[in-house]
Design an enzyme around this catalytic site. Sequence first.
Site, PDB file in Angstrom:
ATOM      1  N   ASP A 187       4.697   1.674   0.758  1.00 10.91           N
ATOM      2  CA  ASP A 187       4.383   0.320   1.227  1.00 10.91           C
ATOM      3  C   ASP A 187       4.631   0.156   2.723  1.00 10.91           C
ATOM      4  O   ASP A 187       4.826  -0.953   3.209  1.00 10.91           O
ATOM      5  CB  ASP A 187       5.184  -0.727   0.433  1.00 10.91           C
ATOM      6  N   ASP A 225      -1.951   2.907  -3.196  1.00  8.03           N
ATOM      7  CA  ASP A 225      -1.863   2.622  -1.749  1.00  8.03           C
ATOM      8  C   ASP A 225      -1.455   3.814  -0.896  1.00  8.03           C
ATOM      9  O   ASP A 225      -1.426   3.714   0.322  1.00  8.03           O
ATOM     10  CB  ASP A 225      -0.895   1.465  -1.444  1.00  8.03           C
ATOM     11  N   ASP A 375       2.984 -12.512  -8.442  1.00 10.00           N
ATOM     12  CA  ASP A 375       3.054 -11.898  -7.123  1.00 10.00           C
ATOM     13  C   ASP A 375       4.208 -12.462  -6.306  1.00 10.00           C
ATOM     14  O   ASP A 375       4.491 -11.980  -5.218  1.00 10.00           O
ATOM     15  CB  ASP A 375       1.753 -12.137  -6.353  1.00 10.00           C
TER      16      ASP A 375
END
Length: 395
Positions: A187, A225, A375
Site C-alpha cells: 500500500d 495492488d 471502507d
Amino acid sequence: MSGVRTQRRTERMERRRAARHGVMAVAASAVVAVGTVTGLVSAAGDRDENDTARPKATTSPLTVPLPARPSPSPSPATVTATPSSPTASQKASTKAAPRPPARRETPTTGARLYRHPDSQVLDWVRANRNDPRRPLIESRIAAQPAAVWFAVHNPGEVTGQVRAVTSGAAAAGRVPVLVPYAIPGRDCGGASQGGAPDLASYDRWVEEFAAGLGGDPVIVVLEPDSISQSDCLSAGVRAARFASLARAGRTLKAANPQAKVYFDAGHSGWNPAGKQAALLRAAGAATASDGVFTNVSNFHRTADEVRYARQVLAALGGPEPLGAVIDTSRNGNGAPAAGEWCDPPGRAIGRAPTAETGEAGIDAYLWVKLPGESDGCKGAAGSFTPDYAYDLATG
C-alpha cells in the site's frame, strides 16, 4: 486523536491529492488483523494518529476482504512517478476491445466456488435471526462464496492456515479463492502498510503458503495492488518486487499444478492497458501466472472490466493463452462519482461469483471484497456493517 479528527484529516489529505492528480483511480487496500481461533486472516478497523493499519487480535476467525481506498499518492521520500488518471485518449482506447480470445478450459471452468464457513457476515446472520434485514442479507450476500485473505506475515503458521481452507474446500468438492497479501512495502506506506519485512522473508513466506495448497483446484489472487500501485517505488525496488512476484507465481504453481494464479492488473479506471501489460510482463506474469485479476474492492462495471482485461491480456501475450478473473462484488451500479471511494452511496452488489462466465478469456467472476464490509465511513474500516450490506443488496 479521535476518529472524527482522523477522518477529517484523511479527507483533507484526499482533497489535496485530488487537486494534484485530478480524478483518482481507486485501489484495493486493507486494515488487517489476525484471527486467533483457526488462524484465518481477518481485517478490523484500527487506525492510529498516522492513519495506518495495526494488527489487532480477534476471537472470531473472520475472512475479511479489503476496503476500497484512494489511488496511491506516493510519499515524497520514495516517489519516482505517480499513477495518473485516465486521459481522453486513454478512455477512447479502452472502448475498442480486441477480438475475444478463444474459450479456454481450466481445471476450475464450471466448478463450484467455495464459501468458507467463517466470516463476519455469517457471524452477523447467526447472531441476528430476528433482524428484518437478515433474510435479504443472508440470501444475497452471506450465501455467496467469497475470497479468503492472508494478510499477515506469519511464518510458521501460514501453511496450516492455508491448508485449513483448501482441505475444507476439497472435502466440499469446491474451489477456494485465496488472497496472499504480505508483500513488503504494501500500500505504498498508506493505511494498509505492512507485510513481510523484506523480500527474502516474503519469498520464504510464499513457500510456506504454497505448502498448504494441497493438490486440488484452487484460485490464487496474488497480492492486490502490488503491480498497479508500484510507481511509488524506486526503479530498483520495483524491479526487486517484480522478481519476487515472478518467483511467487512459479512457487505456487509448482506446489500445486492445479492452482490457477492471477497477477494484479488494477482496473479499467487506472492504468492504460498497454502500461499495465508492460508492468505485468516485467513481473513475470506472461510465464509465471495463469492470467490477471481486475477490479478488486472496486466498482467498475463488469462489461468495462471484461473489455479492459482482454486488452491487457492481448498486450501481455505469453506462451499459452492467459485468462482473467474479475471482482464483481460491488459493481452492480458501476463506479461512483470521481473521488468517491469510501462506502459510496448508490452502489449495488454485482454478478454472483461463478467460474462459468460465458465470456471468452474470462475465467471467473469472484467476490474478492465481501459486500457489507465497510471502507471506513459507514462503519469501522473492515468491519461488517449491516446497513451498508442491506443498501448494497437492495441497490
